[in-house]
Design a protein around this motif. Sequence first.
Motif, PDB file in Angstrom:
ATOM      1  N   ILE A   1      16.903   1.903  15.093  1.00 53.65           N
ATOM      2  CA  ILE A   1      16.492   2.102  13.702  1.00 53.65           C
ATOM      3  C   ILE A   1      16.207   0.759  13.048  1.00 53.65           C
ATOM      4  CG2 ILE A   1      18.866   2.137  12.823  1.00 53.65           C
ATOM      5  CD1 ILE A   1      15.860   4.215  11.523  1.00 53.65           C
ATOM      6  N   GLY A   2      16.930  -0.284  13.461  1.00 51.18           N
ATOM      7  CA  GLY A   2      16.677  -1.610  12.904  1.00 51.18           C
ATOM      8  C   GLY A   2      15.285  -2.117  13.234  1.00 51.18           C
ATOM      9  N   GLN A   3      14.835  -1.884  14.465  1.00 56.21           N
ATOM     10  CA  GLN A   3      13.473  -2.280  14.839  1.00 56.21           C
ATOM     11  C   GLN A   3      12.438  -1.504  14.032  1.00 56.21           C
ATOM     12  OE1 GLN A   3      14.478  -1.570  19.131  1.00 56.21           O
ATOM     13  NE2 GLN A   3      13.090  -3.293  19.468  1.00 56.21           N
ATOM     14  N   MET A   4      12.671  -0.205  13.873  1.00 58.14           N
ATOM     15  CA  MET A   4      11.712   0.614  13.140  1.00 58.14           C
ATOM     16  C   MET A   4      11.584   0.172  11.691  1.00 58.14           C
ATOM     17  SD  MET A   4      12.534   4.402  14.616  1.00 58.14           S
ATOM     18  CE  MET A   4      13.015   4.600  16.338  1.00 58.14           C
ATOM     19  N   VAL A   5      12.715  -0.124  11.056  1.00 58.08           N
ATOM     20  CA  VAL A   5      12.679  -0.568   9.666  1.00 58.08           C
ATOM     21  C   VAL A   5      12.076  -1.965   9.555  1.00 58.08           C
ATOM     22  CG1 VAL A   5      14.127  -1.136   7.675  1.00 58.08           C
ATOM     23  CG2 VAL A   5      14.533   0.971   8.948  1.00 58.08           C
ATOM     24  N   GLU A   6      12.301  -2.796  10.546  1.00 57.48           N
ATOM     25  CA  GLU A   6      11.641  -4.106  10.582  1.00 57.48           C
ATOM     26  C   GLU A   6      10.122  -3.931  10.531  1.00 57.48           C
ATOM     27  OE1 GLU A   6      11.684  -8.474  11.883  1.00 57.48           O
ATOM     28  OE2 GLU A   6      13.235  -7.177  11.082  1.00 57.48           O
ATOM     29  N   TRP A   7       9.589  -2.973  11.312  1.00 60.99           N
ATOM     30  CA  TRP A   7       8.147  -2.767  11.394  1.00 60.99           C
ATOM     31  C   TRP A   7       7.572  -2.086  10.157  1.00 60.99           C
ATOM     32  CZ3 TRP A   7       9.107   0.008  16.658  1.00 60.99           C
ATOM     33  CH2 TRP A   7       9.434  -0.940  17.639  1.00 60.99           C
ATOM     34  N   THR A   8       8.350  -1.245   9.505  1.00 62.28           N
ATOM     35  CA  THR A   8       7.823  -0.415   8.422  1.00 62.28           C
ATOM     36  C   THR A   8       8.269  -0.843   7.036  1.00 62.28           C
ATOM     37  OG1 THR A   8       9.680   1.119   8.669  1.00 62.28           O
ATOM     38  CG2 THR A   8       7.678   1.631   9.911  1.00 62.28           C
ATOM     39  N   SER A   9       9.126  -1.853   6.961  1.00 65.33           N
ATOM     40  CA  SER A   9       9.650  -2.275   5.671  1.00 65.33           C
ATOM     41  C   SER A   9       9.599  -3.790   5.513  1.00 65.33           C
ATOM     42  CB  SER A   9      11.087  -1.757   5.499  1.00 65.33           C
ATOM     43  OG  SER A   9      11.496  -1.858   4.155  1.00 65.33           O
ATOM     44  N   LYS A  10      10.369  -4.514   6.305  1.00 66.52           N
ATOM     45  CA  LYS A  10      10.421  -5.972   6.164  1.00 66.52           C
ATOM     46  C   LYS A  10       9.065  -6.617   6.456  1.00 66.52           C
ATOM     47  CE  LYS A  10      12.940 -10.057   7.880  1.00 66.52           C
ATOM     48  NZ  LYS A  10      11.837 -10.784   8.530  1.00 66.52           N
ATOM     49  N   LYS A  11       8.477  -6.295   7.606  1.00 60.24           N
ATOM     50  CA  LYS A  11       7.224  -6.936   8.003  1.00 60.24           C
ATOM     51  C   LYS A  11       6.060  -6.489   7.124  1.00 60.24           C
ATOM     52  CE  LYS A  11       8.418  -9.414  11.669  1.00 60.24           C
ATOM     53  NZ  LYS A  11       8.202 -10.882  11.746  1.00 60.24           N
ATOM     54  N   THR A  12       6.039  -5.237   6.724  1.00 61.36           N
ATOM     55  CA  THR A  12       4.958  -4.773   5.858  1.00 61.36           C
ATOM     56  C   THR A  12       5.068  -5.411   4.474  1.00 61.36           C
ATOM     57  OG1 THR A  12       6.309  -2.781   5.537  1.00 61.36           O
ATOM     58  CG2 THR A  12       4.405  -2.596   6.997  1.00 61.36           C
ATOM     59  N   ALA A  13       6.298  -5.590   3.980  1.00 58.81           N
ATOM     60  CA  ALA A  13       6.485  -6.271   2.701  1.00 58.81           C
ATOM     61  C   ALA A  13       5.985  -7.707   2.781  1.00 58.81           C
ATOM     62  CB  ALA A  13       7.959  -6.235   2.297  1.00 58.81           C
ATOM     63  N   GLU A  14       6.339  -8.394   3.840  1.00 58.28           N
ATOM     64  CA  GLU A  14       5.881  -9.778   4.006  1.00 58.28           C
ATOM     65  C   GLU A  14       4.359  -9.846   4.093  1.00 58.28           C
ATOM     66  OE1 GLU A  14       9.890 -11.384   6.339  1.00 58.28           O
ATOM     67  OE2 GLU A  14       8.066 -10.922   7.468  1.00 58.28           O
ATOM     68  N   HIS A  15       3.779  -8.932   4.837  1.00 61.60           N
ATOM     69  CA  HIS A  15       2.322  -8.893   4.984  1.00 61.60           C
ATOM     70  C   HIS A  15       1.635  -8.744   3.634  1.00 61.60           C
ATOM     71  CE1 HIS A  15      -1.663  -7.513   5.884  1.00 61.60           C
ATOM     72  NE2 HIS A  15      -1.383  -6.242   5.717  1.00 61.60           N
ATOM     73  N   ALA A  16       2.190  -7.937   2.741  1.00 61.10           N
ATOM     74  CA  ALA A  16       1.575  -7.661   1.445  1.00 61.10           C
ATOM     75  C   ALA A  16       2.006  -8.641   0.360  1.00 61.10           C
ATOM     76  CB  ALA A  16       1.902  -6.230   1.018  1.00 61.10           C
ATOM     77  N   GLY A  17       2.639  -9.736   0.744  1.00 68.80           N
ATOM     78  CA  GLY A  17       3.059 -10.724  -0.243  1.00 68.80           C
ATOM     79  C   GLY A  17       4.227 -10.282  -1.091  1.00 68.80           C
ATOM     80  N   LEU A  18       5.011  -9.351  -0.585  1.00 66.19           N
ATOM     81  CA  LEU A  18       6.169  -8.811  -1.315  1.00 66.19           C
ATOM     82  C   LEU A  18       7.483  -9.144  -0.618  1.00 66.19           C
ATOM     83  CD1 LEU A  18       4.624  -5.289  -2.029  1.00 66.19           C
ATOM     84  CD2 LEU A  18       4.768  -7.209  -3.635  1.00 66.19           C
ATOM     85  N   GLY A  19       7.446 -10.157   0.253  1.00 65.94           N
ATOM     86  CA  GLY A  19       8.602 -10.441   1.093  1.00 65.94           C
ATOM     87  C   GLY A  19       9.833 -10.915   0.362  1.00 65.94           C
ATOM     88  N   GLY A  20       9.698 -11.448  -0.832  1.00 66.67           N
ATOM     89  CA  GLY A  20      10.880 -11.837  -1.601  1.00 66.67           C
ATOM     90  C   GLY A  20      11.354 -10.781  -2.557  1.00 66.67           C
ATOM     91  N   LEU A  21      10.746  -9.599  -2.488  1.00 60.85           N
ATOM     92  CA  LEU A  21      11.005  -8.540  -3.464  1.00 60.85           C
ATOM     93  C   LEU A  21      11.397  -7.217  -2.814  1.00 60.85           C
ATOM     94  CD1 LEU A  21      10.619  -7.905  -6.579  1.00 60.85           C
ATOM     95  CD2 LEU A  21       8.316  -7.131  -5.971  1.00 60.85           C
ATOM     96  N   LYS A  22      10.780  -6.906  -1.697  1.00 63.24           N
ATOM     97  CA  LYS A  22      10.910  -5.593  -1.064  1.00 63.24           C
ATOM     98  C   LYS A  22      11.276  -5.734   0.414  1.00 63.24           C
ATOM     99  CE  LYS A  22       9.221  -3.258  -4.676  1.00 63.24           C
ATOM    100  NZ  LYS A  22      10.007  -2.245  -5.424  1.00 63.24           N
TER     101      LYS A  22
END
Length: 460
Positions: free
Chosen positions: A367-388
């Motif tokens: 589940i940690g890998q899945m959330v990394e792909w769908t939450s942390k990395k997507t937030a960083e990609h969209a310039g939201l890495g310090g927020l979401k």
Amino acid sequence: MSTIAFTGSNVLLPDSREPQPATVLVDSATGKITDVRLGHRNVNPDLQEGSMTWVDAGDKYLLPGLVDAHVHLNEPGRTDWEGFWTGTRAAVSGGVTTVVDMPLNSIPPTTTVENFEAKRVAAQGQCFADVAFWGGVVPGNQNHLKPLVGAGVKGFKCFLIESGVDEFPCVSEDDLVPAMAELQAASSVLLFHAELDSLPGALSVPSDKPEITLYNTFLESRPQRFERDAISLIARLQTRYPSLRCHVVHLSASSAIPIIRAARSAGQKLTVETCFHYLCLTSHDVPTGRTDFKCCPPIREPSNQEELWDALKEGVIDCVVSDHSPCVSELKKLDEGDIMGAWGGISTLGLGLSLLWTEGQKRSVSIGQMVEWTSKKTAEHAGLGGLKGQLKVGYDGDFVIWDPEEEFKVTKEMLQFKNKISPYEGLTLRGRAQQTFVRGGLAYDIRKGFSDLASGMLLV
């Protein structure tokens, strides 16, 4: 300060593959996480019962809210396809607390500040999830790009092949050169629909009247070569603009992975996403005449799918998104079964994590890998890495309480997006969102439904 304490035995903290007991405190006034403590509420005696509101997930998973960085909400102009109200409700029903809206399919497209303002006005008061926005690169709009960055768009998307809508034409290499120079100077990011027919007319047509109801006819019309040629062009152009990050949206062709790997080895700032449908469906799954499976680029063979999973686990593919791309039923040509003529797009909002969990468990993905792909990395990609995207102090208090054991059958009635057409109808999935919280506030409860208020914010 009024505090909301989110606690549970299975809380997914940053950089963890598996959940653990923890308690996360959120300031209800700001919606920000103020403290993260190891251990369930029972091992934090200084947290007085009367001083805060408790949300106890028990043994269910408490996860950061998902960030879907590729969603077509289509409002204004094509709101009959999808809109902010229905699209963001569908999002929170599946644990997605932030969506990033694509610049096309709405009318007008997000290619000027004036058009962007029309979209923001349309979105006001309608969003259950937080919403950020991509801008668009089309021929001749390079002088609009820096103003759009200043107005708050998170980056820009272009097409290397016709987009399917007249108001968002594709770009040539000559169009890209001035646009990429502007975006590099603005420290932005350029997203590519990476299909390019560099050999027009080279495809052999099976007959004078190809069978339009057979999925294989469509699959042969969009070969992997289109994606390889497009990504090769992107990698070549990027050497001229080395500080500009380029991003490949919805990768479906595994044969392009060596090109991506080589570009990264050369130090290029190239990132890549794939989609739930490429990881969960194959061309062998598509019955004759089922236009709801059509998307561009296509769903491909099972062996291709496994190579995508391998690249995702390796980190060559950075993240997973929905590319929620709905349309009205007439454009899907359901009655005719015309796969060649149907609109190419798959509706997924609300189902993504359930799809990934169902398939990922077969491949020993945590589940940690899945959330990394769908939450942390997507937030960083969209310039939201310090927020979401993570349960960290200073981040927004976005949560989903997730039951990893619940199994459910996908029915038309449970779909929350506007046009209830989906290739997933009839599938039995495992894992389901029980409650979704945006900045500490309850947006969705599987038993009670949606919040009375559309309290999502526009992230500009």
